[in-house]
Design a protein around this motif. Structure first.
Motif: not given
Length: 283
Positions: A259-269
């Motif tokens: 969940a952290m990867l998705k919100s803090e990294y992946i969704e921000k490119g």
């Protein structure tokens, strides 16, 4: 059985490396992906690998690497991609549903004698085999990231994989510059990731539990062991989409990390080293 004409399904970070590694060792190879946008990104990756291979193998002489690059064909037409294929290497996202659907589509258009190999890093080939239409010609060939340097090729079959197909993939691996690793029975993660994933998972748990930040965890590991890279630098090399797909199937703490990867990294490119930023920034 000699496997020469090769198609790689999926042109992401590792798929592009598999394509270039195959071409560099003189075999004809076609890369397939589902959109023109994906192929545009693949073209950039393949272009960047010319100098990487030239520096690593040929002291900077680009002639052989450039010839390999020019020999590669890319397409978004699956039937066209596999029409002459003797070996199809699948490197699509690490999702069982996606892989199963990919093989169902592939089985409908590939020649009857084509061997299929999954590059899955964690999924068992037996979970995919029923969807291939040819389980006796299906197995796993797992590449490590930075193929030109970390040149293991883990070959793992199922109980249904025929010995002819298995030996042919071992031979293909060796002819394309890999050290073929014969995995004798099915094991999630094969050899490499059975060792690597628990290490990376331990680091992710330290991070999400607030024990230390990523740079501190990396520094501790490198200073304490002499390793050239820490776990979060490795995450960036592997790619955070892959890390997300694996972590989302794990325990509660691993899912918190996903969940952290998705919100803090992946969704921000911020997808990792190949995208220019992940846990760290890259030129």
């Amino acid at each position: 059985m000699i496997l020469t004409n090769t198609t790689v399904l999926g042109t992401g970070v590792l798929g592009s490396q598999i394509i270039f590694q195959t071409a560099y060792h003189g075999l004809p190879v076609v890369g397939y992906d589902i959109t023109a946008q994906a192929l545009e990104a693949a073209n950039h990756r393949l272009d960047s690998l010319v100098q990487t291979y030239a520096d690593f193998f040929d002291a900077g002489d680009r002639a052989k690497a450039q010839a390999a690059r020019e020999s590669i064909r890319l397409t978004t037409d699956l039937a066209d991609a596999v029409k002459d294929a003797e070996l199809v290497i699948e490197a699509v996202p690490e999702s069982l549903d996606i892989k199963q659907a990919t093989y169902e589509a592939l089985a409908a258009v590939a020649p009857e004698n084509t061997v299929f190999a999954t590059n899955s890093s964690t999924l068992l080939p037996s979970a995919i085999a029923p969807h291939t239409g040819r389980p006796e010609k299906f197995l796993a060939l797992h590449y490590a990231n930075h193929v030109w340097q970390n040149n293991t090729g883990e070959v793992m079959g199922t109980e249904l994989t025929g010995s002819e197909a298995y030996d042919a993939v071992v031979d293909f691996a060796e002819r394309t510059g890999l050290v073929a690793i014969r995995v004798l029975k099915e094991q999630p993660g094969y050899l490499l990731n059975s060792l690597l994933v628990p290490f990376l998972q331990a680091a992710s748990h330290l991070l999400v539990n607030g024990v230390a930040d990523a740079p501190t965890i990396d520094k501790t590991w490198k200073l304490g062991t002499g390793a050239p890279k820490g776990p979060f630098e490795i995450y960036d090399i592997v790619g955070l989409n892959t890390a997300y797909n694996i972590s989302s199937r794990g325990d509660e703490t691993s899912q918190k990390f996903a969940a952290m990867l998705k919100s803090e990294y992946i969704e921000k490119g911020k997808l990792g080293a190949a995208a220019g930023e992940g846990f760290y920034k890259y030129n």
